[in-house]
Design a protein around this motif. Structure first.
Motif, PDB file in Angstrom:
ATOM      1  N   ALA A  51      49.902  54.669 140.652  1.00 52.78           N
ATOM      2  CA  ALA A  51      50.322  53.848 142.629  1.00 52.78           C
ATOM      3  C   ALA A  51      50.275  52.402 142.064  1.00 52.78           C
ATOM      4  O   ALA A  51      49.747  51.909 140.773  1.00 52.78           O
ATOM      5  CB  ALA A  51      49.070  54.448 143.072  1.00 52.78           C
ATOM      6  N   ASP A  75      48.340  60.162 139.504  1.00 53.28           N
ATOM      7  CA  ASP A  75      47.215  58.994 139.584  1.00 53.28           C
ATOM      8  C   ASP A  75      45.953  59.487 140.596  1.00 53.28           C
ATOM      9  O   ASP A  75      46.681  61.196 141.838  1.00 53.28           O
ATOM     10  CB  ASP A  75      47.844  58.340 140.645  1.00 53.28           C
ATOM     11  CG  ASP A  75      46.849  56.613 140.958  1.00 53.28           C
ATOM     12  OD1 ASP A  75      47.674  55.194 140.064  1.00 53.28           O
ATOM     13  OD2 ASP A  75      45.796  56.764 141.075  1.00 53.28           O
ATOM     14  N   LEU A  76      45.360  59.280 140.639  1.00 52.73           N
ATOM     15  CA  LEU A  76      44.260  59.526 141.809  1.00 52.73           C
ATOM     16  C   LEU A  76      44.104  59.234 143.064  1.00 52.73           C
ATOM     17  O   LEU A  76      43.843  60.021 144.238  1.00 52.73           O
ATOM     18  CB  LEU A  76      42.925  58.983 141.234  1.00 52.73           C
ATOM     19  CG  LEU A  76      41.837  59.787 140.607  1.00 52.73           C
ATOM     20  CD1 LEU A  76      40.507  59.546 140.000  1.00 52.73           C
ATOM     21  CD2 LEU A  76      41.859  61.471 141.152  1.00 52.73           C
ATOM     22  N   GLN A  77      45.096  58.116 142.953  1.00 53.84           N
ATOM     23  CA  GLN A  77      45.423  57.797 144.522  1.00 53.84           C
ATOM     24  C   GLN A  77      46.289  58.159 145.229  1.00 53.84           C
ATOM     25  O   GLN A  77      47.653  58.690 144.693  1.00 53.84           O
ATOM     26  CB  GLN A  77      45.632  56.374 144.175  1.00 53.84           C
ATOM     27  CG  GLN A  77      44.537  55.223 143.886  1.00 53.84           C
ATOM     28  CD  GLN A  77      44.681  53.596 143.606  1.00 53.84           C
ATOM     29  OE1 GLN A  77      45.212  53.144 144.669  1.00 53.84           O
ATOM     30  NE2 GLN A  77      43.849  52.788 142.818  1.00 53.84           N
ATOM     31  N   ALA A  78      46.460  58.426 146.746  1.00 53.56           N
ATOM     32  CA  ALA A  78      47.767  58.677 147.233  1.00 53.56           C
ATOM     33  C   ALA A  78      48.807  57.252 147.029  1.00 53.56           C
ATOM     34  O   ALA A  78      49.079  56.719 146.422  1.00 53.56           O
ATOM     35  CB  ALA A  78      47.038  58.440 148.597  1.00 53.56           C
ATOM     36  N   GLN A  87      54.872  64.199 142.383  1.00 57.32           N
ATOM     37  CA  GLN A  87      53.721  63.722 142.426  1.00 57.32           C
ATOM     38  C   GLN A  87      52.807  64.377 142.146  1.00 57.32           C
ATOM     39  O   GLN A  87      52.577  65.469 142.438  1.00 57.32           O
ATOM     40  CB  GLN A  87      53.251  62.880 143.662  1.00 57.32           C
ATOM     41  CG  GLN A  87      54.642  61.525 143.717  1.00 57.32           C
ATOM     42  CD  GLN A  87      54.174  60.893 144.955  1.00 57.32           C
ATOM     43  OE1 GLN A  87      52.879  60.559 145.467  1.00 57.32           O
ATOM     44  NE2 GLN A  87      55.143  60.160 145.204  1.00 57.32           N
ATOM     45  N   GLN A  89      48.315  64.787 142.278  1.00 57.97           N
ATOM     46  CA  GLN A  89      46.786  63.066 142.830  1.00 57.97           C
ATOM     47  C   GLN A  89      45.945  64.035 141.868  1.00 57.97           C
ATOM     48  O   GLN A  89      45.521  64.942 142.475  1.00 57.97           O
ATOM     49  CB  GLN A  89      46.714  63.542 144.383  1.00 57.97           C
ATOM     50  CG  GLN A  89      45.740  62.013 144.572  1.00 57.97           C
ATOM     51  CD  GLN A  89      45.920  62.304 145.882  1.00 57.97           C
ATOM     52  OE1 GLN A  89      46.862  63.032 146.656  1.00 57.97           O
ATOM     53  NE2 GLN A  89      44.521  61.430 146.408  1.00 57.97           N
TER      54      GLN A  89
END
Length: 338
Positions: A51, A75-78, A87, A89
């Motif tokens: 992100a 990524d942990l973020q949206a 993607q 998450q």
């Protein structure tokens, strides 16, 4: 300061918006590729700490555009969707994430793993370097106690490996990277970076330190370019514990003999390219008039989102200064009659 002030000070920030990149960091990966041909022969690539997605954008255009190329962003973020990018998450400290990456590659390992994640920096270089080192030095010897892992959610936009900006970036790379593959990660160059180089050489036949021209000279960031993934004989990748021993001696930087690795330092980018530390006029050489360009993709869920909402409603608390307070009659000291 107006909204054009940053466009004038940071030319790469402005060019990123004008060219449709989500962040100025896209130029760093592009300049690294110019120097090292990172994308040559690559059909499967992984972007860790992806992100808001500028490096994933570059990968999708350079690799995904080949038809047979596949790009996985983690990524942990949206993150807003990107064409040609799968993607995930998820948390890169979890084995399930590594398995999901391989699943998207239909059981095949990746040719290239990149990571531009970083911890929230304080500006105190010694502190930031230590945090980076601890993020990377998450690999202990078999049987040694395992320190707490740092969740990916604690990492913000911008790095990887003083080391590695994600402690587990190298760890998860050992699960998904093919032999002979390439690993690129942001580092903070400090006095103890020699240890990091020595540890990376355990897993890769070639390690270089690169500084793209789009990276500010005032920044201690650089990028470790590791090629020829070749883990030691008998090495078994294990995400349940960190890779390198964290209980090193206080004098660990005094390395000599075969344990001391001198890594070449390479600058990337054409010398005629823009200087990231210089302020440029709003009208560049082509003579075209300046027109403000909004960011390509604003953050989906930034940490300051609530503050922005309160500010729009006029509910954001403001500091009350003495000069803003009306003076009451009680506060007025009567002047003596002449």
């Amino acid at each position: 300061m107006g909204r054009t002030s940053k466009d004038k000070r940071d030319v790469y920030y402005r060019l990123a918006k004008e060219n449709g990149w989500r962040a100025r960091s896209a130029f760093k990966l592009l300049q690294l590729d110019e120097e090292f041909q990172l994308f040559q022969g690559v059909t499967r690539a992984v972007d860790l700490c992806a992100a808001p997605g500028s490096w994933s954008q570059v990968l999708s255009q350079k690799i995904g555009g080949q038809g047979s190329g596949h790009v996985v962003a983690v990524d942990l973020q949206a993150m807003a969707p990107l064409p040609g990018v799968i993607q995930i998450q998820g948390d890169i400290t979890q084995l399930s994430t590594a398995k999901e990456i391989i699943q998207h590659f239909e059981g095949c390992p990746a040719d290239l793993v990149v990571c531009d994640g970083a911890p929230d920096v304080t500006g105190l270089h010694d502190v930031d370097e230590y945090m980076q080192a601890q993020l990377l030095l998450a690999v202990s010897n078999p049987g040694s106690p395992c320190p707490p892992l740092v969740p990916l959610g604690h990492l913000s936009l911008g790095f990887t490996l003083s080391h590695l900006s994600c402690p587990q970036a190298l760890n998860i790379a050992t699960h998904v990277l093919k032999p002979g593959g390439c690993f690129v990660a942001k580092i903070f160059r400090g006095r103890d970076v020699t240890l990091l180089y020595s540890q990376l050489r355990v897993f890769f036949s070639s390690v270089l330190c690169a500084k793209p021209r789009s990276s500010r000279n005032s920044s201690i960031e650089a990028f470790a370019v590791c090629r020829g993934y070749d883990p030691p004989e008998g090495f078994v990748a294990d995400l349940s514990r960190p890779l390198l021993d964290h209980s090193y001696d206080p004098d660990f930087n005094q390395l000599d003999g075969p344990t001391r690795i001198i890594v070449p330092f390479v600058t990337c980018g054409d010398l005629s390219a823009y200087d990231s530390d210089r302020s440029y006029p709003l009208e560049l050489e082509d003579g075209s008039g300046y027109k403000y360009t909004p960011p390509t993709q604003p953050p989906i869920s930034p940490p300051y989102q609530e503050a922005c909402t309160l500010k729009k409603k006029g509910q954001l608390a403001k500091e009350i200064r003495p000069q803003d307070c009306p003076i009451s009659q009680v506060d007025v000291v009567p002047q003596p009659t002449p």
